[in-house]
Design an enzyme around this catalytic site. Sequence first.
Site, PDB file in Angstrom:
ATOM      1  N   ALA A  66       0.854  -1.187   0.000  1.00 10.47           N
ATOM      2  CA  ALA A  66       0.000   0.000   0.000  1.00 10.47           C
ATOM      3  C   ALA A  66       0.892   1.240   0.000  1.00 10.47           C
ATOM      4  CB  ALA A  66      -0.884  -0.022   1.236  1.00 10.47           C
ATOM      5  N   GLY A 112      -0.139  -5.068   0.688  1.00 12.02           N
ATOM      6  CA  GLY A 112      -1.296  -4.871  -0.185  1.00 12.02           C
ATOM      7  C   GLY A 112      -1.110  -5.535  -1.541  1.00 12.02           C
ATOM      8  N   GLU A 115      -2.037  -9.021  -1.082  1.00 10.90           N
ATOM      9  CA  GLU A 115      -3.497  -9.104  -0.897  1.00 10.90           C
ATOM     10  C   GLU A 115      -4.214  -9.014  -2.244  1.00 10.90           C
ATOM     11  OE1 GLU A 115      -3.168  -6.079   2.335  1.00 10.90           O
ATOM     12  OE2 GLU A 115      -4.607  -7.378   3.347  1.00 10.90           O
ATOM     13  N   GLU A 137       3.055  -5.908   7.304  1.00 12.96           N
ATOM     14  CA  GLU A 137       2.227  -4.899   7.983  1.00 12.96           C
ATOM     15  C   GLU A 137       2.542  -4.721   9.462  1.00 12.96           C
ATOM     16  OE1 GLU A 137       1.164  -6.908   5.663  1.00 12.96           O
ATOM     17  OE2 GLU A 137      -0.312  -5.921   4.390  1.00 12.96           O
TER      18      GLU A 137
END
Length: 674
Positions: A66, A112, A115, A137
Amino acid sequence: MNRHFALEQDTRGIAWLTFDKADSSTNVLSGEVLEGLDQVLVQIAQMHPKGLVIRSGKANGFIAGADVKAFAKVPSAASAEQHIQRVHEIFHRLEALAFPTVAAIDGFCLGGGLELALACDYRVCCNDSATRLGFPEVKLGIFPGYGGTVRSTRLLGDLSALPLMLGGHTVSGRSARRMGLVDLAVPRRQLRSAAVDLIEQRRPPRRAAWYRRLPALAPLRPLVSRVLATQVAKKVRREHYPAPFELLAHWRATAGDESAMYASEAHNVGRLINDATAQNLIRVFMLRDRLKSQGNKADFTPRHVHVIGGGVMGGDIAAWCALRGLRVTLQDRTPGDLTRALQRAHGLFRKKLKDPYAVQAAIDRLMPDHRASGVPNADVVIEAIFEDIEAKQALYAQIEPRMHPDAVLATNTSSIPLEVLSKGLARPGRLVGLHFFNPVAKMPLVEIVHDEHSEASMVARAAAFARHIDKLPLKVRSSPGFLVNRVLMPYLLEAVELVEEGVPAAVIDRAAVRFGMPMGPIELADTVGLDICLSVAEKMSAALDNPVPQRLRVLVDAGDLGRKSGRGFYPWKDGHVVKPTDTAGSALADDDISDRLVLRLINESVACLREGVVEDQDLLDAGVIFGTGFAPFRGGPMHYVHSRGSRELQQRLDELESRFGEHFHADSGWGAVA
Ligand code: NAI
């Protein structure tokens, strides 16, 4: 239409979506990228292709995660929650496409990015060493929030997925294949065809076998989460790093109910992002980038390094450079002096590279060279011989005339000023410091030492060199102790002072660890070696008016040097410290102890800023975190000053000065800190 994605359809009818984030060297999932992805997914759905392959247009990896920088600006927990809910919608759109989807992963695929890959039906990755997958994370004080906790447990089973998320470590392509995180791990040249095969074969997408999801059953979850929490607690303290414990609480409350899991991810990750811990860890992430930007790889391409002195430091610096792909010649006085350095180097190669061909290639890159024949060909010459002014100057007199005019001449000295060492050089401005920390393979920081006589191009080359070997360069002005040893020394001396006052060493170390230091100061001093501590303290004490505690001298005179001699402040057995379990007997509270230690470090940091040893407060924080391990979740010493209040800390210094003496006298730089 879309700055970040390119879409093509091949003759087989397969859609190829290439993610190549505009104006960026790395693919990250910014808000704009995610909205762009949403639009392009709508378009692809209308094309009705035979299948979709998502790949990266960047040479350095698939998706790094992210947009962490945006997390630093999140205005509230509620807005973070909304953002996560929106990403859930976009990834659901990807997951719900009516044709097979494949993530073709080449290079890193993190957070991310992983993911997103998990929202595809299949994943194929490269089996080379550049490919790493994982959920980092927790290292940022959060846990996977873009559907990662739902899809990883569904795919792998809870007892494989949870440790991956709790530990924050990455796995290679081959391990990812073994654990089922990807369907195939193949050589890079076969990535495309493997993705096509997955689409054409239309195997049912992988799911964890039923028995692997048993731990998610409601009656078992409390026990499983307790066992996992105990394992996590062995590594980190809940009050410092709450994220892994929060992940377990989230899983325990919602596993087995996917819609509850999505809602809880959005809520809890949104809340955690906004907490001080995550914000400070995000700050540290950005400080790392700031350090990286101190050196520009394009300034200089080193190919050959010549290291002189194959002792503790020189040997390990040479090994690290060879590991990172450079050709290295290593010089010492006699061939025999290099045997141990070479043995240690081979051990490092075997540990880090595993593949026997890669290990052999690294061994071949590192050449013993007691005749100094590498000097004329070297782009960088690093001197790491005894800490002795005359010996170093005599050595420079021999090598400088033989060096290439553009080559950098660097010293690893930890205490001798550049202007002293450069006396007698034909070009004094070419000598810079490349101050590595011990152990070289573990410590990420390198201080780039310069003074007003340094040639700017040499400083830039030294910083670029540090980047080429994957270290973090910090430019510091030549002054006693530079930055890291300078701020660390008063902290260590205060700890010895406390021992002299009768506070048990284990109590002092416990207070520092409770504050968030990776290791207490007394154990650290024993680990580094009390002789080394004493020699640095003596050299710095004259310049900085820091008296050396008697206790340190007494131990060194008695031959009690710490870990290496089996006894220092603590007894040591087989390289492990033996701490007394009974730590009663201290009149001081832990907070008093940690304030005394940490405020000495901070007061010295303020002095360094006043003297311009480093450019600004952020760089100081970065240097102290990456050079000493200073509690990352506190964001660095100066950041800690601002969160506790600089006025309050000055008052505390005044109080400590009246109780314990003038070494707590507040530096005159405090006025400029606020
Ligand atoms: P060391 O004593 O382990 O190694 C020094 C090596 O230099 C020995 O192998 C010796 O044979 C060799 N040597 C001495 N004179 C030589 C010459 N004229 N030509 C070729 N080789 C010669 O020392 P260590 O600990 O590796 O320190 C080296 C330098 O690194 C010093 O300047 C020290 O201040 C600095 N340093 C040390 C750190 C540590 O934790 N030990 C940390 C950071 C810097």
